[in-house]
Design a protein around this motif. Structure first.
Motif, short mmCIF file in Angstrom:
data_model
loop_
_atom_site.label_atom_id
_atom_site.label_comp_id
_atom_site.label_asym_id
_atom_site.label_seq_id
_atom_site.Cartn_x
_atom_site.Cartn_y
_atom_site.Cartn_z
N ARG A 157 0.84 -1.20 0.00
CA ARG A 157 0.00 0.00 0.00
C ARG A 157 0.88 1.24 0.00
O ARG A 157 0.60 2.23 -0.66
N LEU A 158 1.97 1.17 0.76
CA LEU A 158 2.86 2.33 0.81
C LEU A 158 3.46 2.60 -0.55
O LEU A 158 3.61 3.73 -0.97
N ILE A 200 -1.39 -7.96 -13.32
CA ILE A 200 -2.48 -7.34 -12.58
C ILE A 200 -1.93 -6.08 -11.91
O ILE A 200 -0.72 -5.95 -11.78
N PRO A 201 -2.78 -5.16 -11.52
CA PRO A 201 -2.28 -3.91 -10.92
C PRO A 201 -1.43 -4.21 -9.70
O PRO A 201 -1.76 -5.08 -8.90
N PRO A 202 -0.31 -3.50 -9.57
CA PRO A 202 0.63 -3.84 -8.50
C PRO A 202 0.12 -3.56 -7.11
O PRO A 202 0.70 -4.03 -6.14
N ASP A 203 -1.00 -2.81 -6.99
CA ASP A 203 -1.48 -2.59 -5.64
C ASP A 203 -2.45 -3.67 -5.19
O ASP A 203 -3.04 -3.56 -4.13
N THR A 204 -2.62 -4.71 -6.01
CA THR A 204 -3.44 -5.84 -5.55
C THR A 204 -2.71 -6.50 -4.41
O THR A 204 -1.58 -6.95 -4.58
N PRO A 205 -3.33 -6.58 -3.25
CA PRO A 205 -2.58 -7.08 -2.10
C PRO A 205 -2.23 -8.56 -2.26
O PRO A 205 -3.03 -9.36 -2.74
N ARG A 206 -1.02 -8.90 -1.85
CA ARG A 206 -0.57 -10.30 -1.91
C ARG A 206 -1.17 -11.03 -0.72
O ARG A 206 -0.78 -10.81 0.42
N SER A 207 -2.13 -11.91 -1.03
CA SER A 207 -2.82 -12.54 0.08
C SER A 207 -2.59 -14.04 0.18
O SER A 207 -3.01 -14.66 1.13
N ILE A 208 -1.91 -14.62 -0.80
CA ILE A 208 -1.62 -16.06 -0.72
C ILE A 208 -0.24 -16.19 -0.12
O ILE A 208 0.70 -15.54 -0.56
N PHE A 209 -0.10 -17.04 0.87
CA PHE A 209 1.21 -17.16 1.52
C PHE A 209 2.16 -18.00 0.67
O PHE A 209 3.25 -17.57 0.31
#
Lengths: 473, 384
Positions: free
Chosen positions: A121-122, B214-223
């Motif tokens: 996010r940062l 995909i857009p780089p601000d897509t949070p990485r949620s898979i460990f």
């Protein structure tokens, strides 16, 4: 082989049976072992675990004849130093004694994920986020708790700094104060000295005045940030707060209008169905091909002509204004007395409340910036649902020590027969519940506290029986 | 030795260009320090000359025409190397002054209907090609092929067999013993990795990967993420042979763990999922290398390499220890503990190193559409 078979079939049968038994015990294709023993050795026997050694180790460990792929922890073959430290050949499959997630590790992993996402996010999110100033007009009524809690929870989730200006009609009340105190946000709660009228028209006008009062507070305190109007019955998406960070001076987003259509006539529905797919009406900026502001989408009031709600408790459709305030976003420096601001912004002190639409704040409506990929994304929804003006609710929604006698309200809002609900709208299960809730609700106002639990039980019992009934259906 | 270094540099450079997407994005990256970074940014133009033999088209073009699938499978390195060299300024048309000689043979292009390459005819093809070049040009016999290099991207390199035991049995093709082999296989102390061999990354289709960003601000949620086989039921029904039991161990230990998104499915969102994962497992299969490494690097997912003694591409130049996580095969049951005990600042640093555009460029093959000459006036190669 056939000759032998003819001669001594019994012998081969016994041999076959014996081999099967041995393979069962060893959990290993015995034939392979035999062939390896018999065949000439390859040049790489040393890195290979030689078959006899393998058999030996298996015997020594008295292998449990389980699933060969599974739980047998075979000893790792000796690493030879000839060519490769890594051995070619069959290896055991290592499984730890309890192959299930370890809660400590899971928590650690979640913390890592959080840290990575914060970093993302940062890096890729909004740079230098500005404070958000939310202006909400409200007043005490039955549904205030419902609406304000929704807005409050949305605001609590916003990842940026926030100031919440709550302007309350009828003066500051404990009711509202106790609600917004639960948010933990920085709030400015002011009262407005008029009471909220009972007509929608009057309410809209008063709300506009209250919003201007909120804007005056921004001016007085010289708050710096982005001003948005969050009406207490609207629904906001989180992307809205990310998108408004892009505003320069005066922006507009698309608002989805959820005009409550509970009482639309059958004819209206049919007519609409004939024309085209009824799309949800959206209010907001309209752009031309080159993504410049070209006009405005407003709400088409024609289908509702004559059937709109006039009073707040009417059971007719509530219509929005031409352009709702909640779809507009301001840079707070537009409101300051001094400082550099564009000359198209009118001074809010000169305006006196009778503004038709937010566009009256600016001299030239073409300066408005369309946000949300030029109005194509709907980031919030407008909804107006209110209870009857004379409906009562326990103050702060706490049932105080019960009164012995309570005066029943003159006109109970809920008739004894359940309302006709169209079957396609709500799932079957739900139809049962309103009936139950209605009947028990009229009872709770008269119930005693000690029997409240009993009533809860009955309510749940009814609930389950209701469920069963529907299942049987 | 010096020549070898230049060849390294050339290969690096060859696998460089045209990753413009990372240039557009936010450069919160870290420059790979040390000699690795220098080699990545080095430019061998003018200092290295490679002569490409003109072989009859039955060795390359005709094979490709017969089966165009060769252009997109993981062994396509040989084809792209050829194309790159034909259109690069390091190519020289004068064999006398050349430092290195390249023989374009597409040996891994004989595909089964399902797409797997059959290596059985390859030794014969290679031998006949070498016979051709040794008879038509004097350079092979001059040094017995020591300054020639071949690209052999098959499972076990120049052994031309997909089974490790058979491959070891056969040994490197005798005629290629002195030549330099550019291969994707790398394992320490293994006969299949010659002294002077160079390990390159396997081919992964850059256009397909670029299209699925995909857009780089897509949070990485898979460990942890992995898609692939855990057991090879056809060739190894009992288990224990395939991947030396490591993949099966991963499955058995972590199939019920929600942090591990592992399965044998073939999802259409494979590339997108990798971009949403923090760690991507790259365990060995029948051979220790796989295009997963390249895909993980390109999508910014930290590779978790489970292959004992493996030699990763450009190991001398790229500091794999700092970028990826190495897990011994015997430590697979403790994989979750290992990964969660990595401090978060280390993980963030690895992600920054991965985001470095030169890392991505090093792992990808350029895509020259036409074999035309490019001029070395600027660093940006217009031929990609």
């Amino acid at each position: 082989m056939e000759l032998l078979n003819r001669r001594r079939p019994f012998f081969w049968l016994v041999l076959h049976g014996l081999s099967c038994l041995i393979s069962l015990l060893l959990g290993f294709r015995f034939s392979r072992l035999v062939f390896l023993l018999l065949s000439t050795s390859s040049t790489y026997t040393s890195p290979f675990h030689s078959p006899t050694e393998l058999a030996k180790t298996l015997d020594i460990r008295s292998v449990i004849p389980a699933d060969p792929v599974g739980n047998v922890p075979l000893p790792f073959p000796n690493k030879t130093a000839t060519n490769s430290r890594v051995v070619v050949g069959r290896h055991g499959i290592r499984i730890r004694p309890w192959p299930h997630p370890n809660p400590v590790e899971v928590m650690k992993a979640h913390r890592i994920i959080e840290r990575v996402q914060t970093e993302q996010r940062l890096q890729f999110g909004v740079k230098d986020p500005r404070k958000i100033i939310v202006v909400t007009p409200t007043y005490v009524r039955t549904f205030q708790s419902l609406h304000l809690t929704g807005v409050m929870h949305s605001l609590m989730l916003v990842p940026y700094d926030l100031v919440w200006i709550v302007v309350e009609a009828g003066g500051v009340s404990n009711e509202t104060a106790s609600l917004i105190a639960k948010s933990g946000l920085r709030t400015i709660h002011v009262g407005f000295n008029q009471r909220m009228p009972n007509s929608w028209d009057g309410r809209h006008k008063l709300e506009t005045k209250m919003r201007l009062r909120g804007l005056r507070i921004v001016r007085e305190k010289k708050l710096d940030g982005i001003v948005i109007f969050a009406d207490d019955s609207n629904m906001h998406s989180m992307e809205l707060f990310d998108e408004i960070q892009n505003v320069k001076w005066f922006g507009a987003v698309s608002v989805g209008i959820l005009a409550s259509s509970a009482n639309i006539d059958e004819t209206v529905v049919e007519k609409r169905g004939e024309e085209e797919n009824p799309r949800m009406p959206v209010q907001g900026p309209a752009c031309n091909v080159s993504n410049m502001l070209a006009g405005w989408h407003t709400f088409n009031t024609l289908p509702f002509a004559g059937k709109t709600a006039v009073y707040i408790d009417d059971r007719a459709t509530v219509l929005p204004r031409k352009l709702e305030w909640s779809g507009f976003i301001l840079n707070s420096s537009l409101l300051w007395k001094d400082g550099d601001k564009p000359e198209w912004m009118k001074d809010i002190d000169t305006l006196d409340g009778d503004i038709e639409s937010p566009l009256d704040l600016v001299k030239d409506p073409s300066v408005v910036e369309p946000l949300g990929s030029c109005g194509r994304r709907v980031l919030l929804w407008w909804l107006r649902v209110e209870a009857r003006a004379d409906s009562k609710f326990p103050p702060r929604w706490i049932i105080d020590p019960p009164l012995e006698i309570t005066v029943p309200s003159k006109r109970t809002p809920w008739p004894d027969t359940p309302p006709e609900l169209p079957s396609h709208e709500k799932p079957v299960i739900r139809i049962q519940e309103p009936i139950i809730k209605h009947t028990t609700k009229t009872r709770t106002s008269r119930s005693k506290r000690r029997s409240k639990r009993k009533h809860d039980e009955t309510r749940t019992d009814r609930g389950t029986t209701g469920f069963d009934k529907t299942l049987q259906n | 030795m010096r020549k070898c270094l230049w060849l390294w540099g050339l290969l690096f450079f060859a696998l460089g260009f045209a990753w413009s997407i990372t240039a557009e994005r936010n450069p919160c990256t870290e420059r790979i320090s040390g000699s690795a970074g220098d080699v990545l940014e080095d430019d061998p133009v003018g200092r290295l000359k490679v002569y490409v033999y003109e072989l009859p088209s039955k060795y390359n073009k005709k094979i490709l025409q017969k089966d165009p699938r060769c252009l997109s499978h993981m062994f396509a390195a040989e084809i792209f190397m050829h194309r790159f060299l034909l259109s690069s300024p390091v190519q020289t048309l004068n064999p006398e002054g050349a430092d290195w000689f390249y023989t374009p043979i597409y040996a891994t292009c004989d595909l089964t209907p399902t797409g797997l390459p059959l290596p059985f005819k390859s030794p014969r093809m290679v031998r006949s090609a070498i016979q051709l070049i040794s008879s038509s040009w004097p350079y092979w016999n001059r040094t017995e092929g020591a300054d020639h290099f071949f690209v052999v991207p098959h499972d076990f390199g120049a052994y031309f067999h997909y089974q490790e035991e058979k491959a070891i049995e056969r040994g490197i093709l005798p005629i290629l013993r002195r030549a330099t082999l550019v291969q994707t296989f790398g394992q320490r102390n293994h006969v299949c990795l010659n002294e002077g061999s160079i390990t390159i990354p396997p081919y992964a289709p850059p256009q397909k990967m670029r299209a699925r960003q995909i857009p780089p601000d897509t949070p990485r949620s898979i460990f942890v993420y992995f898609r692939g086989l855990f057991c090879d039921v056809n060739n190894d029904p009992e288990g224990g042979y395939y991947a030396r039991g490591a993949r099966a161990a991963v499955w058995e230990n972590f199939k019920s763990n929600p942090l591990f998104d592992i399965s044998t499915e073939h999802p259409t969102t494979y590339y997108e999922d990798m971009q949403r994962a923090i760690f991507c497992l790259c365990p060995l299969g029948w051979a220790p290398w796989s295009p997963r490494l390249v895909e993980a690097i390109v999508f910014g997912c930290i590779p978790v390499i489970i292959a004992d003694d493996t030699v990763l591409p450009f190991a001398d130049a790229i500091p794999w220890e700092e970028i990826g996580v190495f897990v011994a095969e015997e430590d697979v049951p403790k994989l979750d503990k290992i990964l969660t005990s990595i401090p978060s600042h280390v993980i963030l640093r690895k992600q920054r190193l991965l985001a470095n555009p030169s890392m991505k460029r090093a792992m990808l093959f350029p895509q020259p559409t036409l074999p035309r000459r490019c001029f070395p006036s600027n660093i940006e190669w217009p031929c990609s």
